[in-house]
Design a protein around this motif. Structure first.
Motif, mmCIF file in Angstrom:
data_model
loop_
_atom_site.group_PDB
_atom_site.id
_atom_site.type_symbol
_atom_site.label_atom_id
_atom_site.label_comp_id
_atom_site.label_asym_id
_atom_site.label_seq_id
_atom_site.Cartn_x
_atom_site.Cartn_y
_atom_site.Cartn_z
ATOM 1 N N ALA A 37 0.754 -1.266 0.020
ATOM 2 C CA ALA A 37 -0.066 -0.055 0.076
ATOM 3 C C ALA A 37 0.837 1.209 -0.140
ATOM 4 N N ILE A 38 1.937 1.193 0.790
ATOM 5 C CA ILE A 38 2.846 2.242 0.911
ATOM 6 C C ILE A 38 3.551 2.508 -0.580
ATOM 7 N N ARG A 39 3.928 1.448 -1.241
ATOM 8 C CA ARG A 39 4.756 1.497 -2.192
ATOM 9 C C ARG A 39 3.705 2.292 -3.417
ATOM 10 N N GLN A 51 18.384 4.147 -4.744
ATOM 11 C CA GLN A 51 18.231 5.608 -5.270
ATOM 12 C C GLN A 51 19.323 5.855 -6.105
ATOM 13 N N LEU A 52 20.412 5.525 -5.964
ATOM 14 C CA LEU A 52 21.286 5.851 -7.131
ATOM 15 C C LEU A 52 21.040 5.230 -8.868
ATOM 16 N N GLU A 55 8.327 8.788 -15.186
ATOM 17 C CA GLU A 55 7.947 8.253 -14.167
ATOM 18 C C GLU A 55 8.850 8.324 -12.841
ATOM 19 N N LYS A 56 7.753 8.546 -11.856
ATOM 20 C CA LYS A 56 8.524 8.670 -10.491
ATOM 21 C C LYS A 56 8.903 7.147 -9.991
ATOM 22 N N PRO A 57 10.139 6.933 -9.242
ATOM 23 C CA PRO A 57 10.409 5.630 -8.702
ATOM 24 C C PRO A 57 9.674 5.459 -7.626
ATOM 25 N N ARG A 98 13.062 -7.085 -8.523
ATOM 26 C CA ARG A 98 11.786 -7.445 -9.410
ATOM 27 C C ARG A 98 10.610 -6.471 -9.069
ATOM 28 N N GLU A 99 10.387 -5.878 -7.959
ATOM 29 C CA GLU A 99 9.330 -4.977 -7.713
ATOM 30 C C GLU A 99 9.413 -3.832 -7.808
ATOM 31 N N TYR A 100 10.569 -3.318 -7.731
ATOM 32 C CA TYR A 100 11.134 -1.939 -7.780
ATOM 33 C C TYR A 100 11.959 -1.403 -9.071
ATOM 34 N N ALA A 101 12.968 -1.958 -8.911
ATOM 35 C CA ALA A 101 14.140 -1.385 -10.197
ATOM 36 C C ALA A 101 13.449 -1.846 -11.599
#
Length: 686
Positions: free
Chosen positions: A261-263, A520-521, A564-566, A619-622
């Motif tokens: 939910a936060i993601r 973040q990098l 798009e925002k990360p 897998r879920e972010y990058a």
């Protein structure tokens, strides 16, 4: 397949006085709302002036603008009063059940709109997929996994037995429908609190002899999410408030749900209790939000109505929270708001929620501390509403919407509208009005080159992003190996100094900090390279339109989209075995014998516990960020290809009657309208 169900009770109107109470709570959104109205007017001009193609695109952008819905995720532990606060924020006390069984793990999204609802479905309840249940039964959820890795098979088996008992209870309650419902949803045309309790509030006293459709908690075991749609005329724009389950459940099911939910939300409100601000469970929350930009987080300390002297106690509690945040995570700049959902509820229903003597005494104390801060207010319910802290919370949320997701949604639409306006202005010039320079290529050649730009430019961007992704994964593996080596070396040093009878633990904060830096990098590099690629593509597309002669206006240009925002890497806050300074860790320690057993098994345990975080980050972010940027690049150039086609044909961009005498007579006025629209858009797209 969804089940369309009937529900006879109408949705009640908003609580008395809600619109009046919230009217002035969203002042930071005034400027954003004015920009939105200007942009909506510009899009209407494009629809009225352009032909079918541009009109359809302008209408689509109006729809995006209307549907824009910044979301606010509410997180907190059970008994912090989070759900009561949500009920007060939406003006419907008692809507969501405040007392739920620890198994209830439903994310409830309340979609608020100031406009009249035109939806056939106003309540949607989705059930867990079968695979999600199978994982829970097989492993006992996250706690079962941790227990198994820690070698505590008895604990893992106990968890599995509890899960199986809960599932068997669900089977008895739902009968043959149990298996059929998994992966499905129930939709309703209206709702009330009693309907919601069937899906959110677990009821142990279900009686199959009673009206089964009315029983509390009938479907709550298997409900994964709920979406409710409400009219709220006092709001300045659409909002979504997500009420997440408290995170302090035995099986960590809720932690995983809260992480997702936060993601998916850009604004987060952490609800703490004034009685136990920053308890052990709250520190798990802090671990999650420490991975979110502080500018996107508000901490709401609830239940100050239960403090005997809030005027003096609140500053002490605030100082304690700020000190703890700095000491534990180096976190700063979180805005902290104090208030009472109970007082807010009383303001909404002054004749239905009498305050206790203690609450009245606390209110008077808090009111004395705020004397003179609400000039001009004389109405009891408005003063009570102000003192509840909800208006201050709304204002804090509004500032974050105005500076973040709200402005970004408006900006994306404005950029696309500007491209349409330039296209339309160029098409309005008659073919005899030549372009500033002679055409050097044909429109067909320009379109072919634009398609090549989409293909080749996309391949180049993909190569750059793939390099960044590979570098990110290499960095993560290096950080992971170094962490395991340091942790194991520290363990051996401890064993040499203190022996095996003194329990030792290792803080994983360093691992999280380094992994966050690596992500973040990667995100910074990926977004920056995408931004540069978008800008180059816009410049080249502009040149192609000019060189082919289809852009007949001297100031014609194409505006690139913003990348798009990360997503914030909230998964880094996931609980791992090193966070559990409890009996489990002590049991693991007591079962080891010999330095080698300690070091070897510790290494493998921590490796197995932390690897899912590394895999999840990739897998879920990058990887989704990489895919989103590539899709954005391709879709942007596809839009420009279609625009160039329209300009080459000229007529389809305009009204079908543009060649009639009346159209030629109206053209100067239309051109002036577009010029004014471009002036408005240029101030938005700076």
């Amino acid at each position: 397949m969804n089940a369309k169900a009937k529900f006879e009770k109408p949705q009640p109107s908003v609580s008395r006085g809600y619109e009046k109470l919230v009217h002035d709570n969203f002042a930071p959104l005034d400027a954003l709302r004015a920009q939105r109205d200007d942009l909506m007017s510009v899009l209407q001009t494009l629809r009225a002036t352009g032909g079918a193609a541009i009109g359809a695109k302008a209408k689509t952008l109006q729809g995006k603008l209307t549907a824009a819905e910044p979301s606010i995720t509410m997180i907190g532990q059970v008994k912090a009063g989070k759900t009561s606060l949500v009920n007060a924020m939406v003006g419907w006390p008692g809507l969501l059940p405040a007392d739920v069984n620890p198994w209830t793990s439903v994310v409830t999204s309340l979609h608020l709109t100031p406009d009249t609802l035109i939806r056939d479905t106003q309540a949607e309840f989705r059930f867990f997929e079968k695979a999600e249940w199978d994982r829970l039964v097989t492993n006992g959820g996250r706690v079962g996994e941790i227990a198994g890795r820690a070698g505590s098979e008895s604990e893992a088996e106990k968890v599995r037995q509890q899960v199986e008992a809960m599932q068997e209870k669900s089977r008895r309650r739902l009968g043959r429908k149990y298996e059929l419902l998994l992966g499905q949803s129930h939709d309703y045309g209206t709702f009330d609190s009693s309907l919601i309790e069937r899906y959110v509030c677990l009821g142990d006293a279900f009686d199959s002899q009673t009206d089964a459709t009315r029983a509390n908690g009938r479907f709550a075991d298997i409900t994964k999410s709920a979406d409710l749609y409400l009219e709220r005329p006092g709001l300045p724009m659409n909002l979504a408030i997500r009420d997440t389950p408290g995170v302090n459940d035995t099986f960590m099911v809720r932690e995983q749900i809260t992480i997702r939910a936060i993601r998916d939300s850009r604004i987060c409100v952490v609800v703490l209790s004034a009685h136990q601000a920053l308890s052990t469970v709250d520190m798990a929350l802090i671990r999650l939000i420490s991975n979110v930009d502080a500018r996107q987080v508000v901490i709401f300390v609830n239940r100050i109505d239960e403090l005997s002297d809030p005027g003096n106690q609140v500053p002490e509690i605030k100082a304690s929270i700020e000190r703890t945040l700095r000491d534990l995570n180096g976190t700063k700049d979180f805005e902290i708001v104090f208030g009472s959902a109970h007082w807010a509820t009383a303001a909404l229903q002054t004749d239905a929620v009498p305050l206790t003597q203690d609450a009245i005494a606390s209110l008077k104390n808090w009111g004395t501390a705020h004397r003179g801060k609400f000039p001009g207010l004389t109405e009891h319910d408005k003063i009570l509403w102000k003192l509840s802290g909800v208006p201050e919370l709304f204002e804090a949320i509004s500032r974050r919407i105005a500076a973040g997701p709200g402005q970004e949604a408006l900006d994306q639409v404005a950029r696309r509208a500007q491209n349409l306006a330039y296209e339309l202005k160029s098409a309005m010039r008659a073919p005899t009005q030549s372009a500033p320079t002679e055409a050097s290529i044909s429109p067909d050649e320009a379109m072919a080159q634009l398609e090549k730009l989409r293909s080749d430019g996309g391949a180049v961007l993909q190569g750059v992003l793939d390099e960044h992704l590979a570098d990110f994964e290499t960095r993560m593996q290096s950080v992971h190996r170094n962490f395991l080596s340091r942790a194991t070396a520290a363990l051996v040093t401890h064993l040499d100094a203190h022996g095996e009878d003194v329990v030792w633990s290792y803080d994983p904060t360093g691992l999280r900090v380094l992994l966050r830096s690596a992500y973040q990098l990667f995100a910074k590099r990926a977004v920056q390279n995408a931004k540069e690629a978008f800008a180059r593509a816009a410049q080249e597309a502009t040149a192609l339109c000019r060189n082919s002669g289809v852009a007949r206006d001297a100031v014609f240009k194409i505006t690139p989209p913003e990348p798009e925002k990360p997503a914030p890497p909230v998964i880094l806050g996931q609980t791992i075995v090193l966070d559990l300074k409890s009996n489990w860790w002590s049991k693991w320690w007591r079962r080891r014998r010999g330095h080698s057993a300690f070091s070897d098994e510790f290494y493998e345990l921590v490796k197995a516990e932390s690897l899912p975080i590394l895999e999840g980050l990739s897998r879920e972010y990058a990887e989704p960020l990489r895919a989103a940027l590539l899709t954005q690049f391709s879709e942007f150039l596809q839009e420009q290809h279609e625009a160039l086609q329209r300009m080459a044909r000229a007529d389809p961009a305009m009204d079908p009657q543009r060649d009639t005498g009346q159209a030629r007579q109206d053209q100067p006025r239309s051109t002036q309208d577009i010029d004014r629209s471009l002036e408005i858009l240029s101030t938005m797209v700076a």
